[in-house]
Design a protein around this motif. Structure first.
Motif, PDB file in Angstrom:
ATOM      1  N   UNK A 322      57.185 -27.039   0.347  1.00 49.32           N
ATOM      2  CA  UNK A 322      58.428 -26.687  -0.342  1.00 49.32           C
ATOM      3  C   UNK A 322      58.222 -26.472  -1.847  1.00 49.32           C
ATOM      4  N   UNK A 323      56.975 -26.431  -2.276  1.00 48.36           N
ATOM      5  CA  UNK A 323      56.681 -26.248  -3.702  1.00 48.36           C
ATOM      6  C   UNK A 323      57.176 -24.881  -4.160  1.00 48.36           C
ATOM      7  N   UNK A 324      57.629 -24.820  -5.403  1.00 48.46           N
ATOM      8  CA  UNK A 324      58.115 -23.561  -5.961  1.00 48.46           C
ATOM      9  C   UNK A 324      56.941 -22.648  -6.297  1.00 48.46           C
ATOM     10  N   UNK A 325      57.233 -21.374  -6.521  1.00 46.58           N
ATOM     11  CA  UNK A 325      56.177 -20.432  -6.899  1.00 46.58           C
ATOM     12  C   UNK A 325      55.519 -20.851  -8.203  1.00 46.58           C
ATOM     13  N   UNK A 326      56.327 -21.362  -9.136  1.00 43.40           N
ATOM     14  CA  UNK A 326      55.766 -21.815 -10.418  1.00 43.40           C
ATOM     15  C   UNK A 326      54.822 -22.998 -10.215  1.00 43.40           C
ATOM     16  N   UNK A 327      55.216 -23.946  -9.331  1.00 44.70           N
ATOM     17  CA  UNK A 327      54.364 -25.103  -9.061  1.00 44.70           C
ATOM     18  C   UNK A 327      53.059 -24.681  -8.399  1.00 44.70           C
ATOM     19  N   UNK A 329      51.592 -21.703  -8.652  1.00 44.80           N
ATOM     20  CA  UNK A 329      50.797 -20.966  -9.624  1.00 44.80           C
ATOM     21  C   UNK A 329      50.112 -21.918 -10.595  1.00 44.80           C
ATOM     22  N   UNK A 330      50.850 -22.929 -11.039  1.00 43.34           N
ATOM     23  CA  UNK A 330      50.281 -23.903 -11.978  1.00 43.34           C
ATOM     24  C   UNK A 330      49.167 -24.711 -11.310  1.00 43.34           C
ATOM     25  N   UNK A 331      49.387 -25.094 -10.036  1.00 37.67           N
ATOM     26  CA  UNK A 331      48.365 -25.851  -9.308  1.00 37.67           C
ATOM     27  C   UNK A 331      47.101 -25.020  -9.133  1.00 37.67           C
ATOM     28  N   UNK A 332      47.264 -23.740  -8.798  1.00 35.24           N
ATOM     29  CA  UNK A 332      46.097 -22.874  -8.613  1.00 35.24           C
ATOM     30  C   UNK A 332      45.327 -22.707  -9.921  1.00 35.24           C
ATOM     31  N   UNK A 333      46.058 -22.517 -11.011  1.00 36.05           N
ATOM     32  CA  UNK A 333      45.406 -22.348 -12.313  1.00 36.05           C
ATOM     33  C   UNK A 333      44.611 -23.601 -12.684  1.00 36.05           C
ATOM     34  N   UNK A 334      45.212 -24.765 -12.447  1.00 37.16           N
ATOM     35  CA  UNK A 334      44.543 -26.028 -12.760  1.00 37.16           C
ATOM     36  C   UNK A 334      43.287 -26.208 -11.913  1.00 37.16           C
ATOM     37  N   UNK A 335      43.405 -25.932 -10.619  1.00 32.84           N
ATOM     38  CA  UNK A 335      42.283 -26.131  -9.705  1.00 32.84           C
ATOM     39  C   UNK A 335      41.130 -25.174 -10.020  1.00 32.84           C
ATOM     40  N   UNK A 336      41.441 -23.914 -10.275  1.00 33.22           N
ATOM     41  CA  UNK A 336      40.394 -22.948 -10.591  1.00 33.22           C
ATOM     42  C   UNK A 336      39.653 -23.366 -11.858  1.00 33.22           C
ATOM     43  N   UNK A 337      40.404 -23.833 -12.865  1.00 31.35           N
ATOM     44  CA  UNK A 337      39.789 -24.294 -14.111  1.00 31.35           C
ATOM     45  C   UNK A 337      38.893 -25.509 -13.857  1.00 31.35           C
ATOM     46  N   UNK A 338      39.420 -26.485 -13.096  1.00 29.93           N
ATOM     47  CA  UNK A 338      38.645 -27.699 -12.817  1.00 29.93           C
ATOM     48  C   UNK A 338      37.380 -27.380 -12.023  1.00 29.93           C
ATOM     49  N   UNK A 339      37.521 -26.546 -10.990  1.00 31.46           N
ATOM     50  CA  UNK A 339      36.374 -26.198 -10.162  1.00 31.46           C
ATOM     51  C   UNK A 339      35.312 -25.447 -10.970  1.00 31.46           C
ATOM     52  N   UNK A 340      35.770 -24.495 -11.773  1.00 33.44           N
ATOM     53  CA  UNK A 340      34.841 -23.717 -12.597  1.00 33.44           C
ATOM     54  C   UNK A 340      34.077 -24.629 -13.547  1.00 33.44           C
ATOM     55  N   UNK A 341      34.794 -25.520 -14.228  1.00 37.53           N
ATOM     56  CA  UNK A 341      34.143 -26.442 -15.170  1.00 37.53           C
ATOM     57  C   UNK A 341      33.138 -27.334 -14.450  1.00 37.53           C
ATOM     58  N   UNK A 342      33.518 -27.849 -13.271  1.00 38.81           N
ATOM     59  CA  UNK A 342      32.612 -28.721 -12.526  1.00 38.81           C
ATOM     60  C   UNK A 342      31.321 -27.989 -12.168  1.00 38.81           C
ATOM     61  N   UNK A 343      31.454 -26.764 -11.660  1.00 39.73           N
ATOM     62  CA  UNK A 343      30.272 -26.008 -11.254  1.00 39.73           C
ATOM     63  C   UNK A 343      29.380 -25.671 -12.449  1.00 39.73           C
ATOM     64  N   UNK A 344      30.006 -25.325 -13.565  1.00 38.73           N
ATOM     65  CA  UNK A 344      29.238 -25.001 -14.771  1.00 38.73           C
ATOM     66  C   UNK A 344      28.511 -26.243 -15.292  1.00 38.73           C
ATOM     67  N   UNK A 345      29.186 -27.389 -15.277  1.00 39.12           N
ATOM     68  CA  UNK A 345      28.535 -28.614 -15.751  1.00 39.12           C
ATOM     69  C   UNK A 345      27.417 -29.052 -14.809  1.00 39.12           C
ATOM     70  N   UNK A 346      27.586 -28.819 -13.505  1.00 40.11           N
ATOM     71  CA  UNK A 346      26.502 -29.114 -12.559  1.00 40.11           C
ATOM     72  C   UNK A 346      25.282 -28.239 -12.863  1.00 40.11           C
ATOM     73  N   UNK A 347      25.554 -26.950 -13.109  1.00 38.88           N
ATOM     74  CA  UNK A 347      24.460 -26.024 -13.433  1.00 38.88           C
ATOM     75  C   UNK A 347      23.801 -26.407 -14.757  1.00 38.88           C
ATOM     76  N   UNK A 348      24.597 -26.865 -15.718  1.00 36.03           N
ATOM     77  CA  UNK A 348      24.059 -27.278 -17.016  1.00 36.03           C
ATOM     78  C   UNK A 348      23.157 -28.492 -16.860  1.00 36.03           C
ATOM     79  N   UNK A 349      23.594 -29.468 -16.049  1.00 31.73           N
ATOM     80  CA  UNK A 349      22.793 -30.673 -15.833  1.00 31.73           C
ATOM     81  C   UNK A 349      21.445 -30.306 -15.214  1.00 31.73           C
ATOM     82  N   UNK A 350      21.444 -29.346 -14.299  1.00 24.98           N
ATOM     83  CA  UNK A 350      20.187 -28.897 -13.692  1.00 24.98           C
ATOM     84  C   UNK A 350      19.322 -28.159 -14.719  1.00 24.98           C
ATOM     85  N   UNK A 351      19.946 -27.309 -15.511  1.00 27.56           N
ATOM     86  CA  UNK A 351      19.209 -26.538 -16.524  1.00 27.56           C
ATOM     87  C   UNK A 351      18.519 -27.457 -17.516  1.00 27.56           C
ATOM     88  N   UNK A 352      19.201 -28.550 -17.881  1.00 22.55           N
ATOM     89  CA  UNK A 352      18.659 -29.484 -18.860  1.00 22.55           C
ATOM     90  C   UNK A 352      17.827 -30.586 -18.204  1.00 22.55           C
TER      91      UNK A 352
END
Length: 463
Positions: A322-327, A329-352
């Motif tokens: 029953x979540x609204x379209x705004x809710x 959209x906001x959840x998707x934006x948050x999740x994409x940002x969190x997932x992207x950051x996690x993957x980049x930091x994992x790659x950084x830890x391996x690189x270093x």
């Protein structure tokens, strides 16, 4: 072991793994020994039944099933390591071929479909400069902090006048839908202008005096009727205004260890400057992550994304459907940002080539336990028993990789180089610290001990 990899999506692969008999045989032998501990065969001591007898009496199919259950997870992990695939979720395993007898030359063959971290090409950190806003403290910042301190020492005094913004009203509330009461509260203290309850309540209360009532239409924000419109009746029992102490030397002596207001103001400014530097360090962290992600197109695993969005929506509404379209959209934006950051930091830890010690993991888990007021040893044991140690190791690696990456670049503010060493610390000099393998070994021992205790429990009770 033969491994073939087929890319299904940018973040999803299907591995087909064919295991040679000499690699599968140790798992068959281990399965026979395990089964031998559990069965009674006339003429043999328990646990000392030859493998051929186990195959004859129990059946090779049972042996192979046990071997597959134990072997496939290990063989899958080896395949991931060999092909340098970093999984983001649990795999879908499909066992396709299994030898039917000890002499059958059929090879064990299974597929594993799993969402993976995409390949990420990070920029070189050497010579990288990142601009960060200056840490500033104004007189207004100091005044706001002093005002907050005054409010801590303020008192509420009853007033004989209509309620206004900033006043505290003691109220009774009654919500009705179609003439039926669905919720009611009495003696609620509410600050006008705070907008911390129902929309429309502030407007309804403003101008009312003690003993007066009114009603308004509002949307219920919690409970069984969340999201529904209701007729809300409100009665004002009393109106109180906040009375604040004057800012002078007497107040400084009452509210602090200082004798004068000027000394208090100086201390407040120092605290504001420390907080500003902390915010600057946070801004530096965010700017660093944004910089290394700059220009990169990083796809996120669809399945992981969907699960995280579902969980995100559960945090904002009882029924995610029953979540609204705004809710959404906001959840998707948050999740994409969190997932992207996690993957980049994992790659950084391996690189270093970040190394995580057992002490790092234990300290990390202990700090989380303390934040939630839990006993550290109990919390750590629970993490180990639930098989979540790997996630803790990964989280620590991300944190250490982030700090190491930030130490490797130069942060500047208005042309001046920033010294963030107070927040970034120094690189660990002890290269002989216990490794993640030690932490994993400790977890394995803990699991084994827990299993032993479970096995011993019936015998102890029987005595």
């Amino acid at each position: 072991m033969k491994i073939s990899v087929r890319n299904l999506e940018p973040t999803k692969v299907k591995l087909t793994i064919t295991v040679d008999p000499e690699e599968f045989d140790p798992y068959l032998d281990a399965a026979r020994k395990e089964i031998a501990k559990q069965v009674n065969v006339p003429g043999f001591r328990k646990g000392h039944v030859p493998g051929k007898i186990i195959d004859q009496r129990i059946g090779f199919a049972a042996v192979a099933g046990e071997a597959v259950n134990n072997g496939v997870p290990e063989l899958y992990s080896k395949a991931l390591e060999e092909k340098k695939i970093r999984p983001m979720a649990q795999p879908e395993i499909d066992v396709q071929e299994v030898p039917a007898s000890a002499k059958d030359e059929t090879k064990l063959k299974f597929t594993a479909t799993v969402e993976r971290r995409p390949d990420i090409e990070l920029p070189e950190l050497e010579g990288l400069e990142i601009e960060v806003p200056k840490a500033q403290v104004t007189d207004e910042d100091v005044d706001k902090r002093l005002e907050t301190l005054r409010q801590r020492f303020g008192t509420l005094v009853g007033v004989d006048r209509p309620a206004a913004k900033g006043d505290f009203a003691n109220i009774d509330l009654n919500a009705e839908i179609d003439g039926e009461t669905v919720d009611s509260q009495e003696g609620v203290s509410y600050e006008l202008g705070s907008n911390t309850m129902l929309d429309g309540l502030d407007e309804a209360l403003e101008g009312l005096s003690a003993g007066e009532e009114t009603s308004f239409e509002g949307t219920l924000e919690a409970g069984e009727h969340e999201g529904q419109k209701a007729l809300v009746k409100v009665k004002v029992n009393s109106v109180k205004a906040e009375e604040l102490p004057e800012l002078n030397d007497d107040f400084a002596q009452e509210a602090s260890e200082f004798d004068t207001l000027e000394e208090l103001k100086a201390d407040v400014r120092k605290a504001a400057e420390r907080d500003a530097e902390g915010r600057q360090a946070t801004e530096a962290r965010d700017a660093f992550i944004a910089k290394i992600e700059e220009g990169l197109e990083i796809p996120v695993p669809k399945g992981v994304k969907a699960e995280m969005i579902e969980q995100q929506l559960k945090n904002v509404t009882a029924d995610p459907s029953k979540a609204t379209d705004d809710q959404k959209a906001e959840a998707e934006q948050t999740v994409v940002k969190d997932l992207t950051d996690q993957m980049v930091l994992d790659a950084l830890a391996e690189k270093l080539d970040v190394k995580v010690s057992q002490a790092d993991v234990m300290n990390f888990l202990a700090s989380i336990a303390q934040q939630y007021g839990m006993d550290p040893s109990h919390f750590i044991n629970a993490i180990v028993q639930n098989g979540q140690l790997g996630s803790a190791v990964q989280e620590v690696a991300r944190s250490k990789g982030l700090l190491a990456g930030m130490r490797a670049v130069t942060f500047k503010s208005e042309g001046e180089t920033l010294d963030l060493s107070a927040f970034l610390g120094e690189a660990a000099e002890d290269e002989e610290a216990e490794s993640v393998e030690a932490a994993s070994a400790a977890a394995a021992v803990a699991d084994e001990l827990a299993g032993d205790k479970a096995d011993e429990a019936p015998a102890e009770n029987a005595e």
